[in-house]
Motif scaffolding. Sequence first.
Motif, short mmCIF file in Angstrom:
data_model
loop_
_atom_site.label_atom_id
_atom_site.label_comp_id
_atom_site.label_asym_id
_atom_site.label_seq_id
_atom_site.Cartn_x
_atom_site.Cartn_y
_atom_site.Cartn_z
N GLY A 41 0.80 -1.22 0.00
CA GLY A 41 0.00 0.00 0.00
C GLY A 41 0.83 1.27 0.00
N GLY A 42 2.17 1.13 -0.04
CA GLY A 42 3.04 2.30 -0.17
C GLY A 42 3.01 2.83 -1.59
N ILE A 43 3.61 3.97 -1.80
CA ILE A 43 3.55 4.63 -3.12
C ILE A 43 4.83 4.36 -3.91
N VAL A 44 4.66 3.69 -5.05
CA VAL A 44 5.77 3.44 -5.96
C VAL A 44 6.20 4.74 -6.62
N ASP A 45 5.20 5.53 -7.03
CA ASP A 45 5.45 6.84 -7.62
C ASP A 45 4.13 7.57 -7.78
N ASP B 196 7.89 4.80 -0.82
CA ASP B 196 7.43 3.40 -0.77
C ASP B 196 6.79 3.03 0.56
N THR B 197 7.00 3.85 1.59
CA THR B 197 6.47 3.51 2.92
C THR B 197 5.24 4.32 3.31
N THR B 198 4.86 5.30 2.49
CA THR B 198 3.69 6.13 2.82
C THR B 198 2.50 5.70 1.96
N ASN B 199 1.31 5.66 2.55
CA ASN B 199 0.14 5.28 1.76
C ASN B 199 -0.61 6.54 1.31
#
Length: 358
Positions: free
Chosen positions: A91-95, A245-248
Amino acid sequence: MKQTALTHIHRSLGAKMVPFAGFEMPVQYEGLIAEHHAVRQAVGVFDVSHMGEFLIQGPEALDLVQSLTTNDASKLYPGKVQYSCMTNDQGGIVDDLLVYMLAENSYMLVVNASNIEKDFLWIQSRNIYDAQLTDVSDQTSLLAVQGPKATEALQTLTDVQLGTMGYYTFVKGRMADVDDVIISATGYTGAGGFELYVPNQAAEHLWRAVLEAGQAYGIKPCGLGARDTLRLEKAFCLYGNDIDDTTNPIEAGLGWITKFTKTFTASEIIRQIKEKGPSRRLVGFEMIDRGIPRQHYSIHDAEGHSIGHVTSGTQSPTLGKAIGLGYVPISHSAPGTEIFIDIRGRHLRARVVKTPFL
């Protein structure tokens, strides 16, 4: 170190060049403050050719885009742009990225320079569809012409009626005698304007034409320094600072581009976060005491406990005050809440405020 098609021009203009995302990029020319004000009050031009562009084409192109991105790309039509993000299995942000619908079964994704290789491999690994992925980043130049006078300045170079274009729309048209320019009513400054996608070989001609056309409007070439202060005043997220990558998307304030009318990577995990409510939020704050917050500075509560960290911070040239973004617990996220930023060992007072700052 990679160069853009315009690197030699930046050097000739006396730009201060710095390494950024593997590219040699201009951080400033005349100076950050002057460039910032030019964009807010008149018009500026940025070389942002370091950004990445991918084409996704084929009968199932939309299926691939929908499976990867949080926003609903089925709402797009040819000539429409959408802000979105890609999420990982946790659920983290790839980009975060822009999705352009070029035509039926044909899309262009515009991704962050630092993530080009990572994103391409990610999309490739998820492509179980009848869709072809092509990286055209190295052949594509991108100029951002931003500011309240951008439309007037550029109108002298094209027959496309720029003033009638809606925000987040684009057309392919002729500009400064260059054919098939993607003229996009988008930008990362919140000042209005356009982003112009052209083949590398046309970049220098277009850059010179834009500067010449903008002379009567006070145009300035602008670097990455002003780009950062401009986007921060509008509280636009910067990948690697405010999202990663760690923030949703929910805690990052990107719930508005997260649509559960379809499934995408980790959509169930993110849906549960939305329903339960995130444990922390990305908030804007302004300094009460004198001091400039910077990325990684710790945020504290009134008792001195560390409760979060600054993700972006600067002295706002428009507002004349120090502002920042950072993650804090929900208990400290309401506008008006007093927090403390650790600046060189001193806990300086700040206040959570509504964003955008401007």
